[in-house]
Design a protein around this motif. Structure first.
Motif, mmCIF file in Angstrom:
data_model
loop_
_atom_site.group_PDB
_atom_site.id
_atom_site.type_symbol
_atom_site.label_atom_id
_atom_site.label_comp_id
_atom_site.label_asym_id
_atom_site.label_seq_id
_atom_site.Cartn_x
_atom_site.Cartn_y
_atom_site.Cartn_z
ATOM 1 N N PHE A 163 0.828 -1.175 0.077
ATOM 2 C CA PHE A 163 0.152 0.143 0.040
ATOM 3 C C PHE A 163 0.852 1.158 -0.043
ATOM 4 C CE2 PHE A 163 -3.130 -2.944 2.073
ATOM 5 C CZ PHE A 163 -3.724 -3.231 1.033
ATOM 6 N N GLU A 164 1.982 1.287 0.663
ATOM 7 C CA GLU A 164 3.043 2.280 0.670
ATOM 8 C C GLU A 164 3.329 2.859 -0.716
ATOM 9 O OE1 GLU A 164 4.033 -0.679 2.392
ATOM 10 O OE2 GLU A 164 2.824 0.163 4.026
ATOM 11 N N GLU A 165 3.219 1.982 -1.813
ATOM 12 C CA GLU A 165 3.604 2.199 -2.992
ATOM 13 C C GLU A 165 2.183 2.324 -3.840
ATOM 14 O OE1 GLU A 165 6.532 2.637 -4.645
ATOM 15 O OE2 GLU A 165 7.432 2.275 -2.772
ATOM 16 N N ASP A 166 1.176 2.551 -3.325
ATOM 17 C CA ASP A 166 -0.122 2.767 -3.905
ATOM 18 C C ASP A 166 -0.652 1.604 -4.691
ATOM 19 O OD1 ASP A 166 -0.131 5.441 -3.143
ATOM 20 O OD2 ASP A 166 1.259 6.025 -4.608
ATOM 21 N N ILE A 167 -0.047 0.624 -4.363
ATOM 22 C CA ILE A 167 -0.732 -0.822 -5.004
ATOM 23 C C ILE A 167 -1.923 -1.154 -4.201
ATOM 24 C CG2 ILE A 167 -0.256 -3.282 -5.567
ATOM 25 C CD1 ILE A 167 2.853 -2.297 -5.564
ATOM 26 N N MET A 168 -3.275 -1.299 -4.918
ATOM 27 C CA MET A 168 -4.571 -1.424 -4.102
ATOM 28 C C MET A 168 -4.885 -2.844 -4.275
ATOM 29 S SD MET A 168 -5.535 1.802 -3.328
ATOM 30 C CE MET A 168 -3.885 1.773 -2.558
ATOM 31 N N GLU A 169 -4.145 -3.661 -5.100
ATOM 32 C CA GLU A 169 -4.596 -5.069 -5.491
ATOM 33 C C GLU A 169 -3.501 -5.789 -5.999
ATOM 34 O OE1 GLU A 169 -8.361 -7.465 -7.381
ATOM 35 O OE2 GLU A 169 -8.341 -5.337 -7.671
ATOM 36 N N VAL A 170 -3.440 -7.240 -5.706
ATOM 37 C CA VAL A 170 -2.476 -8.001 -6.279
ATOM 38 C C VAL A 170 -3.223 -9.286 -6.794
ATOM 39 C CG1 VAL A 170 -0.510 -9.452 -6.216
ATOM 40 C CG2 VAL A 170 -0.510 -7.229 -4.974
ATOM 41 N N VAL A 171 -3.295 -9.623 -7.922
ATOM 42 C CA VAL A 171 -4.000 -10.784 -8.387
ATOM 43 C C VAL A 171 -3.585 -11.667 -9.169
ATOM 44 C CG1 VAL A 171 -6.193 -9.967 -7.669
ATOM 45 C CG2 VAL A 171 -5.295 -9.575 -9.907
ATOM 46 N N TRP A 172 -3.818 -13.010 -9.305
ATOM 47 C CA TRP A 172 -3.181 -13.885 -10.462
ATOM 48 C C TRP A 172 -4.252 -13.749 -11.486
ATOM 49 C CZ3 TRP A 172 1.556 -15.329 -10.453
ATOM 50 C CH2 TRP A 172 2.230 -15.670 -9.254
ATOM 51 N N LYS A 173 -3.920 -13.763 -12.731
ATOM 52 C CA LYS A 173 -4.849 -13.775 -13.909
ATOM 53 C C LYS A 173 -4.608 -14.869 -14.811
ATOM 54 C CE LYS A 173 -6.206 -8.844 -13.474
ATOM 55 N NZ LYS A 173 -7.627 -9.086 -13.498
ATOM 56 N N ASN A 174 -5.818 -15.444 -15.251
ATOM 57 C CA ASN A 174 -5.515 -16.492 -16.443
ATOM 58 C C ASN A 174 -5.549 -16.025 -17.766
ATOM 59 O OD1 ASN A 174 -8.203 -15.690 -17.094
ATOM 60 N ND2 ASN A 174 -9.064 -17.559 -16.130
ATOM 61 N N GLU A 175 -5.497 -16.517 -18.739
ATOM 62 C CA GLU A 175 -5.034 -15.697 -20.279
ATOM 63 C C GLU A 175 -6.096 -14.860 -20.339
ATOM 64 O OE1 GLU A 175 -4.419 -17.200 -24.669
ATOM 65 O OE2 GLU A 175 -4.455 -18.644 -23.341
ATOM 66 N N ALA A 176 -7.575 -15.230 -20.207
ATOM 67 C CA ALA A 176 -8.746 -14.501 -20.681
ATOM 68 C C ALA A 176 -8.777 -13.153 -19.802
ATOM 69 C CB ALA A 176 -9.865 -15.118 -20.451
ATOM 70 N N ALA A 177 -8.529 -13.381 -18.590
ATOM 71 C CA ALA A 177 -8.301 -12.024 -17.523
ATOM 72 C C ALA A 177 -7.203 -11.206 -17.723
ATOM 73 C CB ALA A 177 -8.307 -12.655 -16.252
ATOM 74 N N THR A 178 -5.919 -11.894 -18.166
ATOM 75 C CA THR A 178 -4.872 -11.099 -18.542
ATOM 76 C C THR A 178 -5.171 -10.157 -19.807
ATOM 77 O OG1 THR A 178 -3.148 -12.597 -17.715
ATOM 78 C CG2 THR A 178 -2.569 -11.392 -19.376
ATOM 79 N N ASN A 179 -5.576 -10.928 -20.977
ATOM 80 C CA ASN A 179 -5.954 -10.169 -21.884
ATOM 81 C C ASN A 179 -7.001 -8.857 -21.661
ATOM 82 O OD1 ASN A 179 -4.447 -11.692 -23.677
ATOM 83 N ND2 ASN A 179 -6.296 -12.918 -24.204
ATOM 84 N N ALA A 180 -8.056 -9.163 -20.683
ATOM 85 C CA ALA A 180 -9.098 -7.982 -20.330
ATOM 86 C C ALA A 180 -8.000 -6.877 -19.631
ATOM 87 C CB ALA A 180 -9.929 -8.609 -19.512
ATOM 88 N N ALA A 181 -7.329 -7.424 -18.757
ATOM 89 C CA ALA A 181 -6.505 -6.577 -17.900
ATOM 90 C C ALA A 181 -5.405 -5.544 -18.845
ATOM 91 C CB ALA A 181 -5.700 -7.043 -16.880
ATOM 92 N N LEU A 182 -4.842 -5.926 -19.800
ATOM 93 C CA LEU A 182 -4.032 -5.356 -20.638
ATOM 94 C C LEU A 182 -4.862 -4.462 -21.555
ATOM 95 C CD1 LEU A 182 -2.087 -8.196 -22.164
ATOM 96 C CD2 LEU A 182 -1.392 -6.313 -20.805
ATOM 97 N N GLN A 183 -6.215 -4.145 -21.646
ATOM 98 C CA GLN A 183 -6.977 -3.289 -22.043
ATOM 99 C C GLN A 183 -6.900 -1.925 -21.269
ATOM 100 O OE1 GLN A 183 -8.054 -3.816 -25.386
ATOM 101 N NE2 GLN A 183 -7.061 -5.570 -25.245
ATOM 102 N N ASN A 184 -6.719 -2.303 -20.022
ATOM 103 C CA ASN A 184 -6.442 -1.254 -19.024
ATOM 104 C C ASN A 184 -5.096 -1.283 -18.519
ATOM 105 O OD1 ASN A 184 -6.988 1.005 -17.361
ATOM 106 N ND2 ASN A 184 -7.760 -0.007 -15.697
ATOM 107 N N SER A 185 -4.039 -0.974 -19.337
ATOM 108 C CA SER A 185 -2.696 -1.234 -18.924
ATOM 109 C C SER A 185 -1.791 -0.056 -19.632
ATOM 110 C CB SER A 185 -2.096 -2.649 -18.985
ATOM 111 O OG SER A 185 -0.893 -2.592 -18.466
ATOM 112 N N TYR A 186 -0.490 -0.239 -19.285
ATOM 113 C CA TYR A 186 0.115 0.877 -19.772
ATOM 114 C C TYR A 186 0.801 0.152 -21.258
ATOM 115 C CZ TYR A 186 0.083 3.049 -15.559
ATOM 116 O OH TYR A 186 -0.266 3.618 -14.410
ATOM 117 N N GLU A 187 1.244 1.013 -22.211
ATOM 118 C CA GLU A 187 1.742 0.494 -23.417
ATOM 119 C C GLU A 187 3.162 -0.438 -23.374
ATOM 120 O OE1 GLU A 187 0.020 0.816 -26.696
ATOM 121 O OE2 GLU A 187 -1.416 1.323 -25.310
#
Length: 193
Positions: A163-187
Motif C-alpha cells: 500500500f505504501e507504493e499505492d498498490i491497491m490489489e495483487v491478483v493472479w490472472k488466467n489468459e482471458a483475464a490477462t487479455n482483459a487487464a491489458l486493455q487497461n494497462s500501459y503501452e
C-alpha cells in the motif's frame, strides 16, 4: 531504435528516418525535452521521432538529456500459468521498482516483485526486454529504464499489496483475464506480452 513512452504517447529514438514522418522528426542532440513533452501531453503532437545518425550514441545522448533511473521487474507465472498483476493508479501493471545501491538488476527484479506482491520462491527463467518511459519527479523529467524478466513460482499463499507504493490489489490472472487487464494497462506493459 528505442520506444520511449510519455504517458501513453510514443517517442521513437532512432538513427533511421522515415521520409513520410519527417514532420514529426527532431534532432535528438537539439531537442528541448520540456517543449517536446508539453507538446505531447497537451495533444499538439501525437508522437515524435528523435533522430541521431549514430545508433551507438542514441542512448548515451538521451541520458544526457534526461537523468536515468534504473528499475527492474517481472512477468511472473505460477504453476497454473496465471500471470501476477498489480493494480496501481487506476491501471493494471506488473511489479517493478528502482534499483538500490549495491544491488544488481536481477536482485532488484526479485526483491521488488516480492515486496510489491508478497510472492515468494521466485525464479528468473529469462530476460524479456528493456522498456523506457518518461516521468516527472521533484519538478524534473527523468527517463526510467526498466529491465524485465520472466519469472516463475510455485507460491500459492496469500498476496500482499504494498500500500505504501499505492498498490491497491495483487491478483493472479488466467489468459482471458490477462487479455482483459491489458486493455487497461500501459503501452510498455503490453510490449512484454
Amino acid at each position: 531504435m528505442y520506444k520511449v513512452f510519455i504517458n501513453e504517447k510514443l517517442i521513437i529514438v532512432s538513427n533511421e528516418v522515415n521520409k513520410n514522418k519527417i514532420s514529426d522528426t527532431f534532432l535528438l542532440k537539439d531537442v528541448d525535452f520540456e517543449w517536446l513533452i508539453s507538446k505531447i501531453t497537451s495533444g499538439k503532437l501525437d508522437k515524435a521521432i528523435l533522430y541521431h545518425d549514430n545508433g551507438d550514441e542514441l542512448l548515451p545522448l538521451l541520458h544526457t538529456k534526461l537523468p536515468l533511473v534504473e528499475a527492474a521487474g517481472g512477468l511472473v507465472r505460477n504453476a497454473k500459468n496465471e500471470v501476477l498483476f498489480i493494480f496501481r493508479n487506476g491501471k493494471w501493471d506488473l511489479p517493478k521498482g528502482k534499483t538500490e545501491k549495491g544491488e544488481n538488476i536481477r536482485e532488484t527484479a526479485l526483491r521488488e516483485v516480492e515486496e510489491e506482491t508478497g510472492v515468494k520462491g521466485l525464479v528468473i527463467t529469462d530476460f524479456i526486454m528493456n522498456t523506457y518511459h518518461v516521468f516527472k519527479r521533484n519538478g524534473e523529467y527523468r527517463l526510467k529504464l526498466t529491465h524485465w524478466y520472466e519469472m516463475k513460482t510455485a507460491y500459492d499463499g496469500e498476496l500482499f499489496p504494498e500500500f505504501e507504493e499505492d498498490i491497491m490489489e495483487v491478483v493472479w490472472k488466467n489468459e482471458a483475464a490477462t487479455n482483459a487487464a491489458l486493455q487497461n494497462s500501459y503501452e510498455n506493459i503490453k510490449l512484454l506480452f
